[in-house]
Design a protein around this motif. Structure first.
Motif, PDB file in Angstrom:
ATOM      1  N   LEU A   1       1.265  -1.210   0.019  1.00  0.00           N
ATOM      2  CA  LEU A   1       0.280   0.490   0.011  1.00  0.00           C
ATOM      3  C   LEU A   1       0.994   1.256   0.088  1.00  0.00           C
ATOM      4  O   LEU A   1       0.886   2.284  -0.878  1.00  0.00           O
ATOM      5  N   ALA A   2       1.757   1.299   1.014  1.00  0.00           N
ATOM      6  CA  ALA A   2       2.820   2.764   0.869  1.00  0.00           C
ATOM      7  C   ALA A   2       3.156   2.573  -0.745  1.00  0.00           C
ATOM      8  O   ALA A   2       3.838   3.905  -0.995  1.00  0.00           O
ATOM      9  N   SER A   3       3.942   1.573  -1.762  1.00  0.00           N
ATOM     10  CA  SER A   3       4.420   1.704  -3.106  1.00  0.00           C
ATOM     11  C   SER A   3       3.273   2.535  -3.649  1.00  0.00           C
ATOM     12  O   SER A   3       3.774   3.143  -3.985  1.00  0.00           O
ATOM     13  N   VAL A   4       1.923   1.753  -3.281  1.00  0.00           N
ATOM     14  CA  VAL A   4       1.190   2.327  -4.467  1.00  0.00           C
ATOM     15  C   VAL A   4       0.591   3.596  -4.616  1.00  0.00           C
ATOM     16  O   VAL A   4       1.275   4.578  -4.991  1.00  0.00           O
ATOM     17  N   VAL A   5       1.207   3.631  -3.341  1.00  0.00           N
ATOM     18  CA  VAL A   5       0.637   5.779  -2.291  1.00  0.00           C
ATOM     19  C   VAL A   5       1.865   6.360  -3.148  1.00  0.00           C
ATOM     20  O   VAL A   5       1.627   7.441  -4.016  1.00  0.00           O
ATOM     21  N   GLU A   6       3.008   5.870  -2.676  1.00  0.00           N
ATOM     22  CA  GLU A   6       4.625   6.613  -3.283  1.00  0.00           C
ATOM     23  C   GLU A   6       4.517   6.798  -5.115  1.00  0.00           C
ATOM     24  O   GLU A   6       4.490   7.648  -5.892  1.00  0.00           O
ATOM     25  N   ARG A   7       3.631   5.787  -6.160  1.00  0.00           N
ATOM     26  CA  ARG A   7       3.429   5.474  -7.039  1.00  0.00           C
ATOM     27  C   ARG A   7       2.659   6.592  -7.361  1.00  0.00           C
ATOM     28  O   ARG A   7       2.911   8.087  -8.278  1.00  0.00           O
ATOM     29  N   LEU A   8       1.590   6.469  -6.917  1.00  0.00           N
ATOM     30  CA  LEU A   8       0.485   8.244  -6.919  1.00  0.00           C
ATOM     31  C   LEU A   8       1.187   8.825  -6.960  1.00  0.00           C
ATOM     32  O   LEU A   8       0.574   9.893  -7.722  1.00  0.00           O
ATOM     33  N   GLU A   9       1.808   9.736  -5.613  1.00  0.00           N
ATOM     34  CA  GLU A   9       1.632  11.117  -5.561  1.00  0.00           C
ATOM     35  C   GLU A   9       3.293  11.120  -6.724  1.00  0.00           C
ATOM     36  O   GLU A   9       3.429  12.219  -6.749  1.00  0.00           O
ATOM     37  N   ALA A  10       4.043  10.113  -7.345  1.00  0.00           N
ATOM     38  CA  ALA A  10       4.957  10.563  -7.838  1.00  0.00           C
ATOM     39  C   ALA A  10       4.752  11.489  -9.015  1.00  0.00           C
ATOM     40  O   ALA A  10       5.032  12.171  -9.546  1.00  0.00           O
ATOM     41  N   GLY A  11       2.988  10.685  -9.394  1.00  0.00           N
ATOM     42  CA  GLY A  11       2.530  11.090 -10.499  1.00  0.00           C
ATOM     43  C   GLY A  11       3.106  10.591 -11.946  1.00  0.00           C
ATOM     44  O   GLY A  11       4.107   9.572 -11.993  1.00  0.00           O
ATOM     45  N   GLY A  12       2.378  11.207 -12.943  1.00  0.00           N
ATOM     46  CA  GLY A  12       3.451  10.268 -13.673  1.00  0.00           C
ATOM     47  C   GLY A  12       2.650   9.112 -15.373  1.00  0.00           C
ATOM     48  O   GLY A  12       3.518   9.268 -15.979  1.00  0.00           O
ATOM     49  N   THR A  13       2.299   8.502 -14.219  1.00  0.00           N
ATOM     50  CA  THR A  13       1.171   6.850 -14.463  1.00  0.00           C
ATOM     51  C   THR A  13      -0.179   7.587 -15.465  1.00  0.00           C
ATOM     52  O   THR A  13      -0.202   9.095 -15.355  1.00  0.00           O
ATOM     53  N   SER A  14      -0.006   6.799 -16.501  1.00  0.00           N
ATOM     54  CA  SER A  14      -1.860   7.402 -17.157  1.00  0.00           C
ATOM     55  C   SER A  14      -2.456   7.013 -16.292  1.00  0.00           C
ATOM     56  O   SER A  14      -2.913   6.792 -15.425  1.00  0.00           O
ATOM     57  N   LEU A  15      -3.629   8.263 -16.818  1.00  0.00           N
ATOM     58  CA  LEU A  15      -4.783   7.989 -16.183  1.00  0.00           C
ATOM     59  C   LEU A  15      -5.496   6.867 -16.017  1.00  0.00           C
ATOM     60  O   LEU A  15      -5.882   6.273 -14.469  1.00  0.00           O
ATOM     61  N   GLU A  16      -5.497   5.759 -16.755  1.00  0.00           N
ATOM     62  CA  GLU A  16      -5.400   4.158 -16.359  1.00  0.00           C
ATOM     63  C   GLU A  16      -4.872   3.709 -15.067  1.00  0.00           C
ATOM     64  O   GLU A  16      -4.974   2.845 -14.309  1.00  0.00           O
ATOM     65  N   GLU A  17      -4.042   3.970 -14.992  1.00  0.00           N
ATOM     66  CA  GLU A  17      -2.323   3.553 -14.706  1.00  0.00           C
ATOM     67  C   GLU A  17      -3.363   3.825 -13.538  1.00  0.00           C
ATOM     68  O   GLU A  17      -2.935   3.090 -12.277  1.00  0.00           O
ATOM     69  N   SER A  18      -3.448   5.057 -12.854  1.00  0.00           N
ATOM     70  CA  SER A  18      -3.228   5.373 -12.285  1.00  0.00           C
ATOM     71  C   SER A  18      -4.598   5.408 -11.592  1.00  0.00           C
ATOM     72  O   SER A  18      -5.167   4.819  -9.809  1.00  0.00           O
ATOM     73  N   LEU A  19      -5.616   4.827 -11.940  1.00  0.00           N
ATOM     74  CA  LEU A  19      -6.970   3.992 -11.676  1.00  0.00           C
ATOM     75  C   LEU A  19      -6.742   2.687 -11.147  1.00  0.00           C
ATOM     76  O   LEU A  19      -7.715   2.262 -10.196  1.00  0.00           O
ATOM     77  N   SER A  20      -5.495   2.481 -11.857  1.00  0.00           N
ATOM     78  CA  SER A  20      -5.582   1.027 -11.482  1.00  0.00           C
ATOM     79  C   SER A  20      -4.714   1.253 -10.128  1.00  0.00           C
ATOM     80  O   SER A  20      -4.939  -0.213  -9.388  1.00  0.00           O
ATOM     81  N   LEU A  21      -3.919   1.864  -9.711  1.00  0.00           N
ATOM     82  CA  LEU A  21      -3.182   1.843  -8.467  1.00  0.00           C
ATOM     83  C   LEU A  21      -3.590   2.280  -7.646  1.00  0.00           C
ATOM     84  O   LEU A  21      -3.746   1.430  -6.378  1.00  0.00           O
ATOM     85  N   TRP A  22      -5.230   3.098  -7.420  1.00  0.00           N
ATOM     86  CA  TRP A  22      -5.710   3.183  -6.558  1.00  0.00           C
ATOM     87  C   TRP A  22      -7.211   1.820  -6.509  1.00  0.00           C
ATOM     88  O   TRP A  22      -6.826   2.209  -4.889  1.00  0.00           O
ATOM     89  N   GLU A  23      -6.703   1.887  -7.417  1.00  0.00           N
ATOM     90  CA  GLU A  23      -8.180  -0.153  -6.660  1.00  0.00           C
ATOM     91  C   GLU A  23      -6.930  -0.592  -5.646  1.00  0.00           C
ATOM     92  O   GLU A  23      -7.754  -1.181  -5.234  1.00  0.00           O
TER      93      GLU A  23
END
Length: 73
Positions: free
Chosen positions: A22-44
């Motif tokens: 979960l911490a890794s997912v949050v870091e990736r979301l906060e870092a940005g640079g992902t597509s909308l689809e990938e961001s949604l997948s990470l959020w889920e």
């Protein structure tokens, strides 16, 4: 979370494993640079991991509450 034979792969994660992912997912979301689809997948994925962590914490709380109610020997 005690019957590993009926649990899916996510349900077999320990609290520590789920929290670390979960911490890794949050870091990736906060870092940005992902597509909308990938961001949604990470959020889920993050939401699912948060549910797993909460189940572990709820179980721990129930065990503590049960232990506190047991009469002292």
């Amino acid at each position: 979370m005690t019957d590993d034979t009926k649990a899916g792969p996510d349900e077999r994660l320990s609290y520590e494993q789920a929290r670390a992912e979960l911490a890794s997912v949050v870091e990736r979301l906060e870092a940005g640079g992902t597509s909308l689809e990938e961001s949604l997948s990470l959020w889920e994925r993050g939401e699912a991991l948060a549910v797993i962590c909460q189940r572990w914490l709820d179980g721990a709380r129930a065990r503590i509450d049960a232990a506190r109610q047991e009469p002292a020997s």
